[in-house]
Design a protein around this motif. Structure first.
Motif, PDB file in Angstrom:
ATOM      1  N   LEU A  68       0.841  -1.197   0.000  1.00  0.00           N
ATOM      2  CA  LEU A  68       0.000   0.000   0.000  1.00  0.00           C
ATOM      3  C   LEU A  68       0.874   1.243   0.000  1.00  0.00           C
ATOM      4  CD1 LEU A  68      -2.942   0.585   0.049  1.00  0.00           C
ATOM      5  CD2 LEU A  68      -2.869   0.698   2.535  1.00  0.00           C
ATOM      6  N   ASP A 127      -6.544  -4.333 -10.978  1.00  0.00           N
ATOM      7  CA  ASP A 127      -7.125  -3.927  -9.691  1.00  0.00           C
ATOM      8  C   ASP A 127      -6.172  -4.224  -8.552  1.00  0.00           C
ATOM      9  OD1 ASP A 127      -9.399  -3.072 -10.799  1.00  0.00           O
ATOM     10  OD2 ASP A 127     -10.683  -4.686 -10.065  1.00  0.00           O
ATOM     11  N   ARG A 128      -5.539  -5.347  -8.654  1.00  0.00           N
ATOM     12  CA  ARG A 128      -4.636  -5.751  -7.579  1.00  0.00           C
ATOM     13  C   ARG A 128      -3.288  -5.075  -7.672  1.00  0.00           C
ATOM     14  NH1 ARG A 128      -6.020  -9.909  -4.325  1.00  0.00           N
ATOM     15  NH2 ARG A 128      -8.051 -10.790  -4.843  1.00  0.00           N
ATOM     16  N   ARG A 129      -3.179  -4.206  -8.616  1.00  0.00           N
ATOM     17  CA  ARG A 129      -1.954  -3.416  -8.742  1.00  0.00           C
ATOM     18  C   ARG A 129      -0.722  -4.298  -8.915  1.00  0.00           C
ATOM     19  NH1 ARG A 129      -6.159  -0.781  -8.201  1.00  0.00           N
ATOM     20  NH2 ARG A 129      -6.267   1.285  -7.234  1.00  0.00           N
TER      21      ARG A 129
ATOM     22  N   PRO B  15      -4.369   5.302 -10.971  1.00  0.00           N
ATOM     23  CA  PRO B  15      -5.800   5.033 -10.899  1.00  0.00           C
ATOM     24  C   PRO B  15      -6.490   5.922  -9.875  1.00  0.00           C
ATOM     25  CG  PRO B  15      -4.492   3.045 -10.436  1.00  0.00           C
ATOM     26  CD  PRO B  15      -3.545   4.134 -10.683  1.00  0.00           C
ATOM     27  N   ALA B  16      -7.771   6.178 -10.100  1.00  0.00           N
ATOM     28  CA  ALA B  16      -8.564   7.009  -9.198  1.00  0.00           C
ATOM     29  C   ALA B  16      -8.704   6.345  -7.836  1.00  0.00           C
ATOM     30  CB  ALA B  16      -9.944   7.234  -9.810  1.00  0.00           C
ATOM     31  N   ARG B  60     -11.910   1.762  -9.217  1.00  0.00           N
ATOM     32  CA  ARG B  60     -11.994   0.387  -8.744  1.00  0.00           C
ATOM     33  C   ARG B  60     -11.235   0.349  -7.437  1.00  0.00           C
ATOM     34  NH1 ARG B  60     -11.823  -3.784 -13.527  1.00  0.00           N
ATOM     35  NH2 ARG B  60     -13.207  -4.685 -11.963  1.00  0.00           N
ATOM     36  N   PRO B  61     -11.901  -0.041  -6.362  1.00  0.00           N
ATOM     37  CA  PRO B  61     -11.259   0.041  -5.046  1.00  0.00           C
ATOM     38  C   PRO B  61      -9.972  -0.780  -5.012  1.00  0.00           C
ATOM     39  CG  PRO B  61     -13.347  -1.153  -4.935  1.00  0.00           C
ATOM     40  CD  PRO B  61     -13.252  -0.570  -6.305  1.00  0.00           C
ATOM     41  N   ASN B  62      -8.995  -0.267  -4.339  1.00  0.00           N
ATOM     42  CA  ASN B  62      -7.701  -0.933  -4.199  1.00  0.00           C
ATOM     43  C   ASN B  62      -7.836  -2.105  -3.227  1.00  0.00           C
ATOM     44  OD1 ASN B  62      -5.135  -1.683  -3.484  1.00  0.00           O
ATOM     45  ND2 ASN B  62      -4.322   0.385  -3.719  1.00  0.00           N
ATOM     46  N   PRO B  63      -7.694  -3.316  -3.744  1.00  0.00           N
ATOM     47  CA  PRO B  63      -7.882  -4.499  -2.896  1.00  0.00           C
ATOM     48  C   PRO B  63      -6.847  -4.577  -1.782  1.00  0.00           C
ATOM     49  CG  PRO B  63      -7.670  -5.091  -5.225  1.00  0.00           C
ATOM     50  CD  PRO B  63      -7.290  -3.657  -5.097  1.00  0.00           C
TER      51      PRO B  63
END
Lengths: 353, 353
Positions: A68, A127-129, B15-16, B60-63
């Motif tokens: 993060l 999404d999982r970067r 990303p947003a 898209r929310p950061n998992p």
DNA sequence: CTGAAAGCGCTTACAG
DNA sequence: CTGAAAGCGCTTACAG
């Protein structure tokens, strides 16, 4: 009684955090972090005390938190388009093994030639970067059913076609084929024929060209290659055509270089049916070194190993370089193949009498 | 000009985030979060406005962040002990596909029968706080080279042996074998022989027992089964033994049920060499439905499909249930196999004249 | 040489 | 109906 996670000291609250370490070492979490990462300056004694505390608590930093913060997930995506995994599972094994000690893990996505599924998997990876993506396929001259350019992360291609400016890792088909043919020449064979898959396949053309070049260079006679499906039937066809031509007065081959192991397998069976003995009368070499087939063949088949696992390791390293901003030359990179000599070309008598 | 990531409004900052969404919708991030998650109460209009903002920004929310908070990583580990992936890649494809729309991804770990490597991979998985682990192997009656009990996360086993109280998913070998034999009986065959792998394998004993039960039930004569290595050679051996016994005055089989496709392949070749025609004189059924082999056989081979992909899907669902604390009955669960009828047992004439 | 503070992106009680 | 605050576990300037 062991207390592996130091739970006794902290209540049953799951794995130890840096907080627990700091508490036990009697320092702040900032100092604990720096001590463990080797950053900052502090008394050796302090650093050592923190280290011991971490060890006592079996502390392992939470990669989620680290990710993060660092904007690096230390995870990559592994896209595969192979159903049975014959080619890509060894590659994937190489990738995961090679990345393990760099602290990088790989998300698997099997996409089964389905563009919609592939896009969903790709979205999930982004999404999982993930830090990057490795794409593998069954066929070198076919792209995956999803576009991977213009992504916000680097992509490395293995055994599948990517854009020309991408890093692509491939076996050195030409070198492998050349070594196989030179092995046949070295064992004294002069009429070296070739049977392979459909010449719409890029690898078929590469292997054939290398075969042709090697026999020309050695001053050996050119023989028309036989092409057919990637199946044992093609081995039968090839033997029929090459040896029936022989009955028309032409000399028959004394060696057969095949484009894959199944064709070689069919050829060996066909030769036996004609009363020809391998390797005495004809030596045969396959390609891919698919152990299951190569060992099943009677006699065991000499074959060219693609070193798929090493290919996977190299792909992992290349992707890591890209992720870390180190320069990585774009374009196709070829890794050497290895000839695995078995009895079908006279090597390793083994179970033979 | 498209601005997929809404970067124009936010600078080129990746990303947003929910921050961007809140800003654009004119609400706090707390409200934005609740609006998007459907939790909390608020004016429909507010929720709608947030939704639109999120859509506009392709949010898209950061998992990673979500995982840190929820103590669920929405990731699982996939341990495989298969070299070529023949059995486990289809299972893995089923797992990843089945978990995709639940927002769960899978880390691949190929462990190559190496206990040290396996332990390292396992440690890495636990570090990453995977929610659970799926273990797959080549052989049902062999455990992986690393102990998976006493882990802080649930484990589901597929195609490999786990502890008795674990959830284990396996193909219903007995049902598959029974269906194969009943198919032979239904086609009018009376003397149904059996050739299979080493009876040290659990699956061999299961398949053999089902074959024996089915012919006994139908009042058909018992015939000694032939066991040997998992290779085509065993098919040859079986045909030799069964048909040579015939030359001693006993009636020869009119059907052969084989323990895998390679044995069936060898048997079909051996039958042809004896001048017997498949399926006219003898019908042959294999096991595993390995398409590469089954289609290569002449004629194409009827075989029992293990439905590996479905097995993977079921494993994913079972693991998810365990992760979410839903009750999941421990022990081995059997999923049905499917008989795939092809020409070797008289079905689907296809390319036959 | 060490620590308090801010922050990565998100969610969830808790106030208002 | 909405928002300020705390916090998940960690790291990194910045003070002292």
């Amino acid at each position: 009684l062991q207390d592996l996670f130091g739970a006794g000291a902290r209540g049953a609250a799951g794995p130890a955090t840096i907080h627990d370490v700091a508490l036990l070492a009697g320092v702040s979490i900032a100092t604990a972090s720096k001590a463990l990462n080797g950053s900052g300056r502090m008394k050796d004694e302090t650093r050592e005390r923190v280290r011991r505390a971490a060890a006592d608590l079996a502390f392992r930093p939470n990669p989620l938190a680290r990710a993060l913060l660092s904007r690096r997930s230390f995870a990559i995506g592994l896209l595969t388009n192979d159903t049975y995994g014959r080619f890509t599972l060894p590659v994937m094994a190489g990738v995961t093994e090679g990345l393990l000690d760099r602290g990088v893990s790989a998300f698997l996505c099997a996409i089964d030639d389905d563009p919609v599924l592939a896009q969903s998997h790709l979205d999930a990876l982004l999404d999982r970067r993930v830090d990057g993506i490795i794409a593998t396929g069954r066929r070198v001259d076919r792209p995956l059913p999803v576009a991977l350019d213009g992504l916000p992360v680097p992509v490395v291609y293995v055994l599948t076609e990517g854009p020309p400016d991408a890093v692509t890792l491939l076996p050195d088909e030409a070198q492998g084929a050349r070594e196989a043919v030179e092995h046949l020449i070295a064992s004294g064979r002069r009429r070296i024929a070739h049977a392979s898959g459909p010449d719409s396949f890029h690898v078929v053309r590469e292997r054939s060209a290398a075969w042709q070049a090697a026999i020309a260079e050695a001053g050996l006679p050119a023989i028309d290659p036989v092409h057919g499906p990637w199946s044992e039937a093609t081995g039968h066809t090839a033997v029929a055509r090459l040896w029936d031509a022989g009955s028309a007065g032409l000399p028959t081959p004394d060696a057969l270089f095949c484009g894959n192991d199944q064709i070689a397998r069919g050829a060996i069976d066909a030769l036996r049916e004609r009363g020809l003995e391998v390797p005495r009368d004809v030596v045969v070499v396959g390609f891919d070194n698919w152990e299951l087939v190569a060992r099943e063949t009677r006699p065991p088949l000499t074959s060219v190993d693609l070193n798929l696992k090493e290919l996977g390791r190299a792909a992992g390293r290349a992707l890591l370089a890209l992720v870390e901003g180190r320069p990585e030359p774009p374009g196709a990179r070829r890794l050497p193949c290895t000839l695995r000599v078995r009895e079908s070309s006279g090597g390793e008598p083994g179970e033979r009498a």
